[in-house]
Design an enzyme around this catalytic site. Structure first.
Site, short mmCIF file in Angstrom:
data_model
loop_
_atom_site.label_atom_id
_atom_site.label_comp_id
_atom_site.label_asym_id
_atom_site.label_seq_id
_atom_site.Cartn_x
_atom_site.Cartn_y
_atom_site.Cartn_z
N GLY A 11 -8.94 10.55 41.09
CA GLY A 11 -10.02 11.04 41.94
C GLY A 11 -9.51 11.48 43.30
CG PHE A 12 -11.49 12.97 47.57
CD1 PHE A 12 -10.49 13.68 48.22
CD2 PHE A 12 -12.52 12.41 48.32
CE1 PHE A 12 -10.53 13.82 49.61
CE2 PHE A 12 -12.56 12.55 49.69
CZ PHE A 12 -11.56 13.24 50.33
CG ASN A 35 -14.22 8.29 33.08
OD1 ASN A 35 -14.00 8.93 34.11
ND2 ASN A 35 -15.35 7.64 32.87
CB THR A 38 -15.88 12.70 39.44
OG1 THR A 38 -15.44 11.35 39.61
CG2 THR A 38 -17.36 12.71 39.11
N GLY A 39 -12.72 12.68 38.28
CA GLY A 39 -11.30 12.79 38.63
C GLY A 39 -10.67 13.97 37.90
CG ASP A 58 -15.56 5.26 29.71
OD1 ASP A 58 -15.37 6.28 30.39
OD2 ASP A 58 -16.33 5.23 28.72
CG ASN A 100 -12.39 -4.45 31.35
OD1 ASN A 100 -12.04 -5.40 30.64
ND2 ASN A 100 -11.84 -3.25 31.28
CE1 TYR A 145 -20.74 5.72 44.83
CE2 TYR A 145 -21.91 5.71 46.91
CZ TYR A 145 -20.73 5.78 46.20
OH TYR A 145 -19.52 5.89 46.87
#
Ligand code: UDP
Length: 324
Positions: A11-12, A35, A38-39, A58, A100, A145
């Site tokens: 990701g960012f 996953n 968005t990455g 995931d 997890n 979120y």
């Protein structure tokens, strides 16, 4: 030698952290779990370091024979337009992801989590210190979120309290910069990609709502020091951001002024859009002496604009080269 796991490492912000982590010589393996929702794989494709492996999947379902000395949990979309589209998946990534990953932490290991200024909701105090408990609607449009970040904070601090796990939790304030997705949808990246493509910058509402925009390099400097570099007993939550507060309209005007021909169009306000957001950095300044989000937004936006220009022009320029 240490094993490190970064969820959301494509990701960012995650990919910038991966770059920093690989500067360490005490790391044996760095596993990125992402996953690619968005990455983007390309965010780490410049890295040739054999210590790095990418596990596509995931975070809540990730299994490994390894145990990790340090886990950095960043897997989650952060843009409202992305997280509102698939709220259940957001909750799973944050909460089930943390549950997890805790099973993969070595005894004595450290668990780092990037929470958010969204835990303050639409704040009634400004600036927001870490002690402010927030004003969040647990059934509202931003709840997947906000509440999953809050719940993950609760999970980690309770794990710390009951099992002594070493946790580090930061609350990030509107981070922007290179490696944001072109279609990310957040204000700075949206305005820049709109200015460079359609020429029409979409301001939601009157644009008087404000945020405190933090350039990614400054923010990652703070994360690096808090997550692993400095010896700090405080576990968080810790506000990390730039405490200069600027309205959305001002940002849009600044970006429109940088790209000739672009203009601003007002659209309906986003539901439950927070009116203001500014970190109280008293604690950050105390425990990270000398750290400052020093890059002014004018400079940060110029750098981000240059990066987006290259990104958007790149394929076109290549295609033109191929034709000529
Ligand atoms: N915003 C806007 N136009 C856009 C994207 C965002 O006016 O194209 C506004 C949005 O309504 C909010 C602010 O910019 O008031 C920051 O939005 P962003 O999605 O970047 O972050 P967040 O709302 O999570 O702070």
């Amino acid at each position: 030698m240490r094993n490190i796991l970064v969820s959301g490492g494509c990701g960012f912000i995650g990919s910038h952290l991966v770059d920093r982590l690989l500067g360490r010589s005490d790391i044996d393996r760095l596993v990125v779990v992402d996953n690619l929702w968005t990455g983007l794989r390309e965010n780490i494709s410049h890295i040739a370091d054999p210590r790095l492996t990418l596990e596509v999947g995931d975070v809540e379902a990730f299994r490994s024979p390894l145990q990790f000395d340090e886990i950095l949990h960043l897997a989650s979309p952060a843009s409202p337009s992305w997280y509102m589209r698939e709220p259940v998946r957001v909750i799973k990534a944050n909460v089930a992801g943390a549950l997890n990953l805790l099973t993969l932490l070595k005894p004595g290991g450290r668990f780092c989590f990037t929470s958010t200024s969204e835990v303050y909701g639409d704040p009634s105090v400004n600036p927001q210190p870490e002690s402010y408990r927030g004003s969040v609607d647990c059934t509202g449009p931003r709840s997947s979120y906000d509440e999953s970040k809050r719940c993950t904070e609760a999970l980690l601090f309770e794990a710390q309290r009951t099992s002594g796990i070493d946790v580090r939790v930061v609350r990030l304030f509107n981070v922007y910069g290179p490696r944001t997705r072109v279609d990310d949808g957040r204000a700075v990246s949206n305005f820049i990609s709109q200015a460079l493509t359609t020429g029409v910058l979409t301001v939601y509402g009157d644009g008087a709502q404000s945020r405190s925009w933090g350039y990614v390099d400054d923010i990652v400097d703070g994360l690096e020091r808090f997550f692993w570099r400095d010896v700090i007993s405080h576990r968080g939550p810790l506000n990390i951001g730039n405490d200069r507060e600027i309205s959305v309209l001002q940002v849009a005007r600044y970006i429109a002024g940088l790209v000739p021909g672009s203009s601003i169009q007002h659209h309906p306000a986003m539901p439950q859009d927070p009116t203001n957001r500014r970190p109280d950095l008293t604690l950050a300044r105390r425990i990270l002496p000398g750290w400052e989000a020093g890059i002014p937004y004018e400079e940060g936006i110029l750098r981000t604009l240059a990066w987006f220009r290259e990104k958007l022009d790149g394929p076109k320029a290549c295609a033109e080269d191929a034709v000529s």
